[in-house]
Write a protein that holds these residues in place. Structure first.
Motif, PDB file in Angstrom:
ATOM      1  N   HIS A 159      12.850   8.075   4.341  1.00 18.20           N
ATOM      2  CA  HIS A 159      11.822   7.686   3.265  1.00 18.20           C
ATOM      3  C   HIS A 159      10.915   6.617   3.955  1.00 18.20           C
TER       4      HIS A 159
ATOM      5  N   TYR B 133       7.615   4.049   3.397  1.00 20.60           N
ATOM      6  CA  TYR B 133       7.019   3.163   2.360  1.00 20.60           C
ATOM      7  C   TYR B 133       5.975   2.207   3.384  1.00 20.60           C
TER       8      TYR B 133
ATOM      9  N   ARG C 277      11.486   0.039   1.669  1.00 22.43           N
ATOM     10  CA  ARG C 277      10.554  -1.165   0.741  1.00 22.43           C
ATOM     11  C   ARG C 277      10.936  -2.512   1.242  1.00 22.43           C
TER      12      ARG C 277
ATOM     13  N   SER D  45       9.745  -3.689   4.716  1.00 25.10           N
ATOM     14  CA  SER D  45       8.425  -3.875   4.634  1.00 25.10           C
ATOM     15  C   SER D  45       8.075  -5.562   4.297  1.00 25.10           C
TER      16      SER D  45
ATOM     17  N   PHE E 115      14.718   4.805   0.315  1.00 22.11           N
ATOM     18  CA  PHE E 115      13.262   4.158  -0.038  1.00 22.11           C
ATOM     19  C   PHE E 115      13.637   2.595  -0.109  1.00 22.11           C
TER      20      PHE E 115
ATOM     21  N   GLN F 136      -0.963   9.193   2.402  1.00 25.46           N
ATOM     22  CA  GLN F 136       0.377   9.534   2.465  1.00 25.46           C
ATOM     23  C   GLN F 136       0.927  10.814   3.267  1.00 25.46           C
TER      24      GLN F 136
ATOM     25  N   THR G  69       3.950   4.419  -4.883  1.00 25.43           N
ATOM     26  CA  THR G  69       4.317   3.631  -6.024  1.00 25.43           C
ATOM     27  C   THR G  69       3.108   3.775  -7.063  1.00 25.43           C
TER      28      THR G  69
ATOM     29  N   MET H  61       7.286  10.549   1.635  1.00 27.00           N
ATOM     30  CA  MET H  61       6.499   9.410   1.385  1.00 27.00           C
ATOM     31  C   MET H  61       6.087   9.807  -0.303  1.00 27.00           C
TER      32      MET H  61
END
Length: 730
Positions: free
Chosen positions: A34, A36, A118, A121, A114, A246, A266, A263
């Motif tokens: 996944h 982000y 997240r 990051s 995911f 994305q 949000t 990806m």
């Protein structure tokens, strides 16, 4: 056999959607890493330091991509672009350390989950060299220029002289704030990496061909190395016209890591690309004593990014909708430090007609003429911009039917028992282009008489699966249950993007064309199987209920195939534009009327009634067409009273990048809303005589609501959205 075209047909893909079995781009069940994205927190400047060590060491992280490790082969490609880019230099993720706008992607974290990606990051440390931000349209008006825009429709007559000699005149400014795309399905890309280095990409897009061309241009991937699919799209109306970042991110990670990568953006990230731009209109109109429109000037300044020249056809509508000999049209662009705007439902039209229809209403009141009668008086039956006749135009019938349904002459308020509410009534004209694009389809019939029709088009919720099945069933002469329409795959014949309200006219015409080819082919096979019928004229043959009928004898399609020892019969077809697309101007039209109530004490604005009557050629499926109008009208309601993208004037940050503070129309805002069609025959617009309605319903609604608010309060609100604060201002 009952005809399908023109009748209400349940969506053939409805069971999949309501049962949850429809697969969207994020629903692919492969095992994925996944991705982000980390976004910039400044709007202008550069990255001076970027430390990813803590993020790289975090559990589950498989890779991090930034401008520091972007493969050189991607930086050096001269055709690094997408097929729908406006003029300028398209944004290149991770191309260098420059920051062009707040929210720009600056790092991509790929992890097993995911949540891991997240969180990791947030561990990346970024240092910036910040430069002064001046991002608003008003702050940059001095930089407005027509040099970055295509020429609008030609001016005609002598506007200045006609305006000066007009009995009644108005000069007003109208403003419209940014609107952001917020489809139910966020943008997502799932990339499956194959052992041979090829990939299958599931992308949220309004035309898989666009994604394929992008991947070819950016990564050098040919059709033998990439296949793009998009079976279902959960709303788009412009947000999926261009491949969004994305697609680049997920594909980059999949190719570099040689693994499946997904990806999903949000909701907040959905505000980091594309929007309907803020615009400022200056309208000058003049008419004679009897209400004849004599002079019209429409000047618009819109915003674009600093790196691309996004433009819309905004002012041309003012030279099109009403008869006027003296017209001045001007359109300028102002670059701002933001991402490039993006087409949004009825791009240009909804903006230009908003200003025009408010100004027409103001001039009608200035002249003391009923707004509906003013529009009837200045009706035009040919395209003055292009000096061409219309393929058809039944706008007068729309005025008549809408007046009748709404009760315009004898208006009845729905709030008679609530004395604290002020009630007003307003109306507007709407219009949208009726275009046709080249399209290709293929048709296969198997030995059981089942038909499969394929096209790389999309279905963004408009009902493409259904209407194409209806067209095919009627044109072939078979029950709709015998049709399977497949779309959203680059392995299928080419199609234009689903946008511009041209899918039915383009792909639908191609479907009709391939069905006619099939009839000739099956008739030819039948003749070869039956020498006694060699000389039968094609026009003497009937095709119905899955049969070929001649001289009171019936031959099923399946039987003909079996006699010829064929397991299947396949045909391809390319449909070009009809001649009428160049000799005539094609437009759909509508009349919209609204009732509003305004609370005298609280300033709250409500819209208890909306009526829209449209002329859109042949309506293939009244059920899905009505659905498109209703959805557009609700969006127009949000545009008028709710939607406003708010940008921080210091940092260029979108301050309301969420559903809590970016207000869209909700169920409580929608009351009595009605849409219907008048009959309109058109043999020049396309082979089907159909015009699209996806955009039509939103055009004119905001101005009708604005005009109704004036009728209720005596106060003109000349900016969108119109808020209770504006009502309460002294």
């Amino acid at each position: 056999m009952m005809l399908n075209i023109g009748n209400k047909q349940q969506r053939v893909d409805g069971p999949q959607k309501v049962s949850g079995s429809a697969t969207y781009s994020a629903d692919i069940t492969s095992q994925f890493y996944h991705a982000y994205v980390l976004q910039s927190s400044i709007a202008c400047g550069s990255i001076t330091a970027l430390d990813t060590s803590a993020a790289e060491a975090f559990e589950g992280v498989k890779g991090i991509f930034t401008h520091k490790n972007l493969p050189e082969r991607l930086k050096n490609r001269v055709d690094y672009t997408d097929p729908l880019s406006p003029p300028g230099k398209p944004f290149r993720p991770f191309y260098n350390n420059k920051i062009l706008y707040n929210g720009q992607p600056i790092a991509l974290v790929v992890a097993e989950t995911f949540e891991q990606a997240r969180y990791a990051s947030s561990l990346i440390k970024v240092t910036y060299k910040e430069e002064e931000f001046k991002g608003s349209l008003y702050e940059n008006l001095k930089n407005a220029s027509a040099d970055r825009t295509p020429d609008p429709a030609s001016n005609r007559g002598d506007f200045k002289k006609a305006f000066k000699n007009s009995e009644y005149t108005i000069t007003q400014e109208y403003r419209q704030s940014r609107n952001y795309h917020n489809p139910m399905e966020p943008h997502a890309t799932s990339v499956e990496y194959k052992d041979d280095g090829s990939i299958v990409v599931y992308d949220k897009i309004q035309g898989v061909g666009s994604s394929l061309k992008y991947l070819n241009g950016v990564f050098g991937l040919g059709a033998d190395k990439v296949q793009v699919k998009s079976d279902f799209v959960g709303g788009a109306f412009g947000s999926g016209l261009r491949p969004q970042y994305q697609l680049f991110m997920a594909t980059l990670a999949a190719l570099e890591l040689k693994r499946n990568v997904q990806m999903v953006m949000t909701r907040a990230q959905m505000f980091s690309f594309g929007y309907r731009p803020e615009v400022i209109h200056t309208m000058k109109l003049g008419c004679s004593k009897d209400g004849t429109l004599q002079a019209l000037s429409h000047r618009t300044v819109g915003e674009t990014s600093t790196f691309e020249d996004f433009n819309e056809t905004i002012v041309d509508w003012s030279g099109l909708l009403y008869k006027c000999e003296h017209v001045n049209l001007e359109y300028e662009l102002t670059p701002v430090q933001s991402y490039t705007p993006l087409d949004m439902r009825a791009p240009g039209g909804v903006s230009g007609v908003y200003a025009l229809e408010c100004a027409i209403d103001e001039l009608a009141h200035e002249a003391g003429i009923d707004p509906l009668e003013f529009r009837r008086k200045n009706y035009v039956d040919y395209d003055q911009n292009e000096d061409k006749p219309f393929t058809s135009k039944e706008l007068m019938a729309c005025y008549d039917r809408c007046e009748e349904l709404f009760g315009w002459k004898n208006k009845k308020t729905s709030s008679e028992n609530e004395p604290h509410l002020l009630t007003g009534f307003g109306m507007a004209t709407g219009s949208w282009e009726a275009l046709q694009q080249p399209a290709s389809v293929s048709l296969t019939m198997d030995e059981n008489g089942m038909f499969t029709i394929k096209c790389a088009t999309a279905d963004i919720g408009t009902g493409t699966y259904t209407v194409m099945s209806q067209i095919a069933a009627d044109k072939l002469g078979v029950p709709i249950e015998k049709i399977e329409f497949k779309l959203g795959d680059t392995a299928y014949p080419d199609s234009p993007i689903e946008g511009g309200s041209w899918t039915v006219s383009s792909v639908g015409s191609a479907v009709a064309g391939v069905c006619k080819k099939f009839q000739y082919r099956i008739a030819d096979v039948w003749k070869r199987n039956n020498p006694d019928y060699q000389q039968v004229d094609f026009d003497a043959i009937l095709f119905q209920d899955g049969n070929l009928e001649y001289d009171a004898k019936t031959f099923s399609f399946a039987e003909i195939m079996q006699q010829a020892s064929k397991e299947e019969l396949s045909i391809a077809h390319n449909e070009a534009k009809i001649e009428g697309q160049t000799t005539h101007s094609g437009y759909a039209h509508c009349c919209v009327m609204v009732e509003v109530t305004v609370d005298q004490d609280l300033g709250i604005i409500k819209v208890p009634r909306i009526v829209n009557v449209s002329a859109a050629g042949k309506i293939i499926n009244p059920k899905t067409a009505e659905n498109q109008l209703l959805g557009a009208m609700i969006w127009g309601l949000g545009m008028a009273l709710r939607e406003e993208g708010m940008v921080d004037s210091k940092y260029g940050r979108i301050m309301n990048a969420n559903f809590a503070e970016y207000h869209i129309a909700v169920n409580a805002d929608v009351h009595n809303i009605h849409a219907e069609f008048v009959e309109e025959k058109d043999d020049k617009v396309n082979p089907l005589g159909a015009k699209g309605v996806g955009e039509l319903g939103i055009v004119g609604l905001a101005s009708a609501i604005s005009n109704a608010i004036y009728d209720a309060t005596g106060k003109r609100l000349r900016k969108l959205p119109m808020l209770l604060d504006d009502i309460l201002e002294v």
